[in-house]
Design a protein around this motif. Structure first.
Motif, PDB file in Angstrom:
ATOM      1  N   HIS A 147       7.288 -17.317  78.485  1.00 34.20           N
ATOM      2  CA  HIS A 147       6.169 -18.000  78.707  1.00 34.20           C
ATOM      3  C   HIS A 147       4.827 -16.788  78.075  1.00 34.20           C
ATOM      4  CE1 HIS A 147       6.663 -15.766  82.390  1.00 34.20           C
ATOM      5  NE2 HIS A 147       5.467 -15.876  82.494  1.00 34.20           N
ATOM      6  N   LEU A 148       5.240 -15.504  78.512  1.00 37.23           N
ATOM      7  CA  LEU A 148       4.172 -14.711  77.847  1.00 37.23           C
ATOM      8  C   LEU A 148       4.190 -14.684  76.357  1.00 37.23           C
ATOM      9  CD1 LEU A 148       4.720 -11.720  80.448  1.00 37.23           C
ATOM     10  CD2 LEU A 148       3.084 -13.558  80.467  1.00 37.23           C
ATOM     11  N   LEU A 149       5.248 -14.893  75.657  1.00 38.66           N
ATOM     12  CA  LEU A 149       5.127 -14.960  74.082  1.00 38.66           C
ATOM     13  C   LEU A 149       4.779 -16.245  73.631  1.00 38.66           C
ATOM     14  CD1 LEU A 149       8.516 -13.106  73.896  1.00 38.66           C
ATOM     15  CD2 LEU A 149       6.075 -11.839  73.770  1.00 38.66           C
ATOM     16  N   HIS A 150       5.169 -17.310  74.400  1.00 36.75           N
ATOM     17  CA  HIS A 150       4.897 -18.575  73.633  1.00 36.75           C
ATOM     18  C   HIS A 150       3.460 -19.141  73.100  1.00 36.75           C
ATOM     19  CE1 HIS A 150       5.798 -22.799  72.851  1.00 36.75           C
ATOM     20  NE2 HIS A 150       4.462 -23.088  73.635  1.00 36.75           N
ATOM     21  N   GLY A 151       3.460 -19.323  71.663  1.00 32.46           N
ATOM     22  CA  GLY A 151       2.261 -19.584  71.234  1.00 32.46           C
ATOM     23  C   GLY A 151       1.284 -18.488  70.929  1.00 32.46           C
ATOM     24  N   SER A 152       1.820 -17.178  70.894  1.00 32.17           N
ATOM     25  CA  SER A 152       1.189 -16.043  70.530  1.00 32.17           C
ATOM     26  C   SER A 152       1.562 -15.532  69.354  1.00 32.17           C
ATOM     27  CB  SER A 152       1.161 -15.206  71.870  1.00 32.17           C
ATOM     28  OG  SER A 152       2.582 -14.511  71.543  1.00 32.17           O
ATOM     29  N   PRO A 153       0.695 -14.556  69.008  1.00 33.38           N
ATOM     30  CA  PRO A 153       1.352 -13.738  67.739  1.00 33.38           C
ATOM     31  C   PRO A 153       2.686 -12.816  67.997  1.00 33.38           C
ATOM     32  CG  PRO A 153      -1.238 -13.407  67.771  1.00 33.38           C
ATOM     33  CD  PRO A 153      -0.637 -14.107  69.007  1.00 33.38           C
ATOM     34  N   ARG A 154       2.696 -12.278  69.339  1.00 35.17           N
ATOM     35  CA  ARG A 154       3.823 -11.896  69.528  1.00 35.17           C
ATOM     36  C   ARG A 154       5.083 -12.626  69.601  1.00 35.17           C
ATOM     37  NH1 ARG A 154       4.108  -8.149  74.498  1.00 35.17           N
ATOM     38  NH2 ARG A 154       5.333  -6.984  73.340  1.00 35.17           N
ATOM     39  N   GLY A 155       4.939 -14.085  69.980  1.00 37.78           N
ATOM     40  CA  GLY A 155       6.210 -14.946  70.191  1.00 37.78           C
ATOM     41  C   GLY A 155       6.567 -15.311  68.572  1.00 37.78           C
ATOM     42  N   GLU A 156       5.507 -15.420  67.905  1.00 37.06           N
ATOM     43  CA  GLU A 156       5.809 -15.580  66.412  1.00 37.06           C
ATOM     44  C   GLU A 156       6.859 -14.435  65.895  1.00 37.06           C
ATOM     45  OE1 GLU A 156       5.776 -17.963  63.199  1.00 37.06           O
ATOM     46  OE2 GLU A 156       5.043 -18.430  64.983  1.00 37.06           O
ATOM     47  N   GLN A 157       6.287 -13.134  66.167  1.00 37.37           N
ATOM     48  CA  GLN A 157       6.809 -11.896  65.852  1.00 37.37           C
ATOM     49  C   GLN A 157       8.517 -11.931  66.383  1.00 37.37           C
ATOM     50  OE1 GLN A 157       6.101  -8.308  67.971  1.00 37.37           O
ATOM     51  NE2 GLN A 157       6.879  -6.918  66.332  1.00 37.37           N
ATOM     52  N   VAL A 158       8.828 -12.517  67.370  1.00 36.77           N
ATOM     53  CA  VAL A 158      10.129 -12.504  67.994  1.00 36.77           C
ATOM     54  C   VAL A 158      10.802 -13.395  67.371  1.00 36.77           C
ATOM     55  CG1 VAL A 158      11.516 -13.052  70.170  1.00 36.77           C
ATOM     56  CG2 VAL A 158       9.491 -11.546  70.511  1.00 36.77           C
ATOM     57  N   LYS A 159      10.093 -14.777  67.033  1.00 32.92           N
ATOM     58  CA  LYS A 159      10.921 -15.613  66.233  1.00 32.92           C
ATOM     59  C   LYS A 159      11.459 -15.134  65.025  1.00 32.92           C
ATOM     60  CE  LYS A 159       9.500 -19.579  63.602  1.00 32.92           C
ATOM     61  NZ  LYS A 159       8.345 -20.724  63.506  1.00 32.92           N
ATOM     62  N   TRP A 160      10.648 -14.325  64.189  1.00 36.29           N
ATOM     63  CA  TRP A 160      11.079 -13.720  63.076  1.00 36.29           C
ATOM     64  C   TRP A 160      12.080 -12.736  63.277  1.00 36.29           C
ATOM     65  CZ3 TRP A 160      10.964 -16.383  58.857  1.00 36.29           C
ATOM     66  CH2 TRP A 160      10.018 -17.482  58.701  1.00 36.29           C
ATOM     67  N   LEU A 161      11.905 -11.977  64.212  1.00 35.18           N
ATOM     68  CA  LEU A 161      12.888 -10.884  64.617  1.00 35.18           C
ATOM     69  C   LEU A 161      14.484 -11.593  64.730  1.00 35.18           C
ATOM     70  CD1 LEU A 161      10.746  -8.688  67.155  1.00 35.18           C
ATOM     71  CD2 LEU A 161      11.480  -8.231  64.585  1.00 35.18           C
ATOM     72  N   LEU A 162      14.245 -12.653  65.463  1.00 38.03           N
ATOM     73  CA  LEU A 162      15.801 -13.552  65.546  1.00 38.03           C
ATOM     74  C   LEU A 162      16.053 -13.809  64.343  1.00 38.03           C
ATOM     75  CD1 LEU A 162      14.938 -15.468  69.021  1.00 38.03           C
ATOM     76  CD2 LEU A 162      16.432 -13.258  68.713  1.00 38.03           C
ATOM     77  N   GLU A 163      15.372 -14.350  63.470  1.00 35.25           N
ATOM     78  CA  GLU A 163      15.832 -14.698  62.012  1.00 35.25           C
ATOM     79  C   GLU A 163      16.240 -13.444  61.411  1.00 35.25           C
ATOM     80  OE1 GLU A 163      17.069 -16.653  58.956  1.00 35.25           O
ATOM     81  OE2 GLU A 163      16.679 -17.547  60.899  1.00 35.25           O
ATOM     82  N   ARG A 164      15.793 -12.083  61.546  1.00 32.09           N
ATOM     83  CA  ARG A 164      16.050 -11.194  60.736  1.00 32.09           C
ATOM     84  C   ARG A 164      17.558 -10.454  61.338  1.00 32.09           C
ATOM     85  NH1 ARG A 164      11.300  -7.017  61.350  1.00 32.09           N
ATOM     86  NH2 ARG A 164      13.032  -5.646  60.594  1.00 32.09           N
ATOM     87  N   LEU A 165      17.776 -10.810  62.644  1.00 29.46           N
ATOM     88  CA  LEU A 165      18.833 -10.553  63.505  1.00 29.46           C
ATOM     89  C   LEU A 165      20.078 -11.402  62.772  1.00 29.46           C
ATOM     90  CD1 LEU A 165      20.601  -8.870  65.523  1.00 29.46           C
ATOM     91  CD2 LEU A 165      19.876 -10.360  67.018  1.00 29.46           C
ATOM     92  N   ARG A 166      19.681 -12.594  62.863  1.00 28.60           N
ATOM     93  CA  ARG A 166      20.744 -13.548  62.370  1.00 28.60           C
ATOM     94  C   ARG A 166      21.099 -13.296  60.888  1.00 28.60           C
ATOM     95  NH1 ARG A 166      17.150 -17.478  65.135  1.00 28.60           N
ATOM     96  NH2 ARG A 166      18.659 -18.216  66.984  1.00 28.60           N
ATOM     97  N   ARG A 167      20.175 -12.841  60.044  1.00 27.52           N
ATOM     98  CA  ARG A 167      20.593 -12.462  58.539  1.00 27.52           C
ATOM     99  C   ARG A 167      21.503 -11.150  58.720  1.00 27.52           C
ATOM    100  NH1 ARG A 167      15.139 -13.418  54.989  1.00 27.52           N
ATOM    101  NH2 ARG A 167      14.909 -15.413  55.492  1.00 27.52           N
ATOM    102  N   LEU A 168      20.954 -10.089  59.524  1.00 32.49           N
ATOM    103  CA  LEU A 168      21.958  -9.026  59.771  1.00 32.49           C
ATOM    104  C   LEU A 168      23.332  -9.310  60.034  1.00 32.49           C
ATOM    105  CD1 LEU A 168      22.179  -5.888  60.035  1.00 32.49           C
ATOM    106  CD2 LEU A 168      21.242  -6.147  62.344  1.00 32.49           C
ATOM    107  N   LYS A 169      23.481 -10.251  60.989  1.00 29.84           N
ATOM    108  CA  LYS A 169      24.861 -10.591  61.318  1.00 29.84           C
ATOM    109  C   LYS A 169      25.493 -11.275  60.421  1.00 29.84           C
ATOM    110  CE  LYS A 169      26.543 -11.343  65.019  1.00 29.84           C
ATOM    111  NZ  LYS A 169      27.702 -10.500  65.883  1.00 29.84           N
ATOM    112  N   ARG A 170      24.934 -12.167  59.481  1.00 34.61           N
ATOM    113  CA  ARG A 170      25.522 -12.640  58.309  1.00 34.61           C
ATOM    114  C   ARG A 170      26.095 -11.654  57.428  1.00 34.61           C
ATOM    115  NH1 ARG A 170      21.650 -16.768  59.288  1.00 34.61           N
ATOM    116  NH2 ARG A 170      20.313 -15.702  57.384  1.00 34.61           N
ATOM    117  N   GLN A 171      25.361 -10.626  57.203  1.00 36.07           N
ATOM    118  CA  GLN A 171      25.577  -9.605  56.353  1.00 36.07           C
ATOM    119  C   GLN A 171      26.754  -8.541  56.883  1.00 36.07           C
ATOM    120  OE1 GLN A 171      22.447  -6.469  55.726  1.00 36.07           O
ATOM    121  NE2 GLN A 171      23.949  -4.949  54.773  1.00 36.07           N
ATOM    122  N   ALA A 172      26.749  -8.605  58.413  1.00 37.64           N
ATOM    123  CA  ALA A 172      27.777  -7.764  59.088  1.00 37.64           C
ATOM    124  C   ALA A 172      29.103  -8.573  58.778  1.00 37.64           C
ATOM    125  CB  ALA A 172      27.380  -7.759  60.406  1.00 37.64           C
ATOM    126  N   VAL A 173      29.027  -9.927  58.766  1.00 38.19           N
ATOM    127  CA  VAL A 173      30.350 -10.523  58.373  1.00 38.19           C
ATOM    128  C   VAL A 173      30.976 -10.087  56.995  1.00 38.19           C
ATOM    129  CG1 VAL A 173      31.351 -13.104  57.999  1.00 38.19           C
ATOM    130  CG2 VAL A 173      29.854 -12.147  60.175  1.00 38.19           C
TER     131      VAL A 173
END
Length: 188
Positions: A147-173
């Motif tokens: 709730h401290l991140l929702h709707g904020s620039p840091r929340g948007e950052q976390v959203k993109w960090l998760l996407e980068r982590l998913r890409r890293l996991k696909r590369q790891a496979v």
């Protein structure tokens, strides 16, 4: 259902809180879950115990990435989880601007802030390792105090960090650092 995690996380209390009773089974089943409950209701244990139980038998390295919005919360979580994880012979590392623990191996639990998560994604390459990157073995991500991140620039950052982590996991496979690109997401 928490044969190994119960003694470390709950034996002292002797019973589960309502949020713990409701959250444990879906998390054990591998579902993505949003846990909503009052402060001091046992959310941390409601999430960590079943995640630990779910992954403790994996014979190769694995990590639960715990992302918290502030360094103070990271420090509190570290102190709260250190003893139960030590009882289970599991490693825990905190990574913030104040605590730059060396990431030369894959920890079982890594607690960090969004900014340090970003840094780890950029600088987490493991030298002389068959696992390639310190985050290549992330099985689950816990997003604390969202709730401290929702709707904020840091929340948007976390959203993109998760996407980068998913890409890293696909590369790891693809690189054979891990077998499964799936990441379980739990929000608090």
């Amino acid at each position: 259902k928490l044969q190994r995690a119960w003694p470390a996380f709950f034996e002292h209390y002797g019973r589960l809180t309502p949020v713990q009773r409701n959250a444990i089974l879906p998390i054990l089943a591998g579902e993505d879950v949003l846990v909503c409950s009052a402060t001091a209701s046992g959310k941390t244990e409601a999430v960590c115990a079943p995640l630990i139980e779910r992954y403790i038998d994996i014979s190769t390295p694995w990590t639960i990435l715990y992302v918290s919005p502030t360094k103070a919360l990271v420090n509190d979580l570290y102190e709260r989880l250190f003893t139960p994880l030590r009882r289970l012979n599991l490693s825990i590392i905190r990574r913030t601007g104040d605590h730059s623990a060396k990431l030369d191996r894959i920890p079982h639990v890594l607690i960090t802030t969004p900014e340090s998560f970003d840094s780890i994604l950029c600088r987490g390459k493991l030298e002389n390792s068959t696992y390639g990157h310190v985050l290549s073995r992330v099985q689950a991500v816990v997003l604390d105090e969202i709730h401290l991140l929702h709707g904020s620039p840091r929340g948007e950052q976390v959203k993109w960090l998760l996407e980068r982590l998913r890409r890293l996991k696909r590369q790891a496979v693809r690189e054979n650092w891990c077998r499964n690109p799936k990441i379980q997401i739990v929000g608090l």
